[in-house]
Design a protein around this motif. Structure first.
Motif, short mmCIF file in Angstrom:
data_model
loop_
_atom_site.label_atom_id
_atom_site.label_comp_id
_atom_site.label_asym_id
_atom_site.label_seq_id
_atom_site.Cartn_x
_atom_site.Cartn_y
_atom_site.Cartn_z
N ILE A 188 -23.94 53.21 -37.45
CA ILE A 188 -22.89 52.99 -36.45
C ILE A 188 -22.59 54.28 -35.69
O ILE A 188 -22.47 54.29 -34.46
CB ILE A 188 -21.61 52.44 -37.13
N PHE B 46 -25.64 55.34 -33.33
CA PHE B 46 -25.78 54.58 -32.08
C PHE B 46 -24.54 54.69 -31.19
O PHE B 46 -24.39 53.92 -30.24
CB PHE B 46 -26.08 53.11 -32.39
N MET C 21 -21.20 54.21 -31.75
CA MET C 21 -20.14 53.20 -31.81
C MET C 21 -19.03 53.57 -32.78
O MET C 21 -18.23 52.72 -33.19
CB MET C 21 -20.76 51.85 -32.24
N THR D 270 -28.44 44.83 -24.79
CA THR D 270 -28.47 45.81 -25.89
C THR D 270 -27.07 46.23 -26.32
O THR D 270 -26.79 46.33 -27.51
CB THR D 270 -29.27 47.05 -25.47
N PHE E 282 -25.82 45.61 -30.17
CA PHE E 282 -25.47 46.71 -31.07
C PHE E 282 -24.02 46.59 -31.55
O PHE E 282 -23.72 46.76 -32.74
CB PHE E 282 -25.70 48.06 -30.40
N ASN E 283 -23.10 46.32 -30.60
CA ASN E 283 -21.69 46.20 -30.99
C ASN E 283 -21.45 44.95 -31.82
O ASN E 283 -20.62 44.96 -32.73
CB ASN E 283 -20.80 46.21 -29.75
N LEU F 261 -23.66 43.73 -33.90
CA LEU F 261 -24.17 44.09 -35.23
C LEU F 261 -23.18 44.99 -35.98
O LEU F 261 -23.07 44.91 -37.21
CB LEU F 261 -25.53 44.78 -35.11
N ALA F 262 -22.47 45.85 -35.24
CA ALA F 262 -21.45 46.70 -35.88
C ALA F 262 -20.31 45.84 -36.45
O ALA F 262 -19.81 46.10 -37.54
CB ALA F 262 -20.90 47.71 -34.87
#
Length: 297
Positions: free
Chosen positions: A94, A97, A99, A262, A266-267, A269-270
């Motif tokens: 996290i 990347f 976040m 993307t 990614f967010n 998945l966070a």
């Protein structure tokens, strides 16, 4: 079509009457929000101050300390090195990347919402378990809270309090609190009556039976309710971002409106990583507490 067919069944209510009723309700609520909105908002000032303080604490504390503290909580709750390793790797990814700040904002909101849901939900669940009349009153309210779309009850919250952290927090709590109330009620009601009779025979008062027998025996069920409350709170992150709650939900909302695949992935998945961490830790703690109870018996 639906409205016209409804009107044919009740001809005494024409369109003008319906329009008048709608305007009256809208005007009444608008006047109420203008007159009492500031007073109601001031009631939440201590909660807002705590939420801001907790968010700043997570944002300003160096990330190694945050990782260490979360890791210590995870290990003390689960006693699992595998789970600890997975949590630490997730937090590193996290941060890698970019976040971290949004994750800390979301973590602060979810933590405060969960604590508020527990402090309000468990006492309500206990009241429901001890009174059939209270259960008959609260059950339809919980049914409405669970079935009404989140966007619908955002309307009165935003009209009363505007946009920001507190309206978002209230919306998340309304959406997430029913499981902990229902399962607290269920867990206490499922406690074996023979155990309660034995406690009474040993001279236990009603208060002692509740806190020394019923709640400890119902704890696995209560923990399942807390687990579900956390999951539902995390599910509201994106919806809450629409009324100004900063965190992982806002980049997801931005990715939807601007088609940034993307960024949204990614967010998203966070958020999933946070959900898995909360889920695994709460489940592991519930299992450990249940084993401890069995060992004590």
């Amino acid at each position: 079509m639906a409205e016209s067919s409804w009107l044919t069944q009740f001809p005494e209510l024409d369109r003008a009457d319906l329009l008048l009723i709608k305007k009256t309700l809208d005007g009444g609520f608008r006047n109420f929000s203008r007159e009492y909105g500031d007073v109601i908002e001031s009631l939440f000032d201590p909660l807002l101050a705590f939420l801001i303080w907790f968010e700043k604490l997570l944002l300003t504390t160096p990330w190694p300390i945050i990782v260490f503290v979360i890791g210590a909580i995870v290990f003390s709750a689960s006693r699992s090195w595998k789970l600890l390793t997975g949590v630490v790797i997730s937090l590193f990814l996290i941060g890698y990347f970019g976040m971290w700040e949004d994750t800390m904002r979301t973590l602060s909101m979810i933590t405060v919402c969960t604590l508020l849901s527990i402090f309000v939900g468990i006492p309500v669940g206990i009241i429901m378990a001890r009174s059939d009349r209270a259960q008959s009153v609260f059950t339809p309210i919980l049914d409405v809270m669970q079935t009404m779309p989140a966007f619908v009850y955002l309307i009165p919250v935003v009209m009363l309090l505007g946009i920001g952290k507190i309206p978002g927090l209230i919306a998340v709590v309304i959406y997430a609190i029913p499981p902990v109330i229902r399962l607290t009620n269920l867990g206490i009601r499922l406690v074996d009556k023979e155990v309660l009779e034995a406690a009474t025979a040993f001279g236990a008062t009603s208060h002692q039976r509740l806190f020394s027998v019923q709640i400890p025996l119902a704890m696995p069920t209560i923990m399942a309710g807390i687990n579900q409350t956390i999951m539902m709170a995390l599910a509201m992150v994106v919806v809450a971002s629409m009324i100004g709650v900063k965190g992982l939900g806002q980049p997801v909302l931005k990715s939807i409106t601007n088609q940034y695949f993307t960024l949204g992935l990614f967010n998203g998945l966070a958020i999933v990583a946070l959900a898995i961490i909360f889920d695994r830790v709460s489940q592991a703690y519930a299992k450990r507490s249940q084993k401890h109870m069995k060992g004590a018996h």
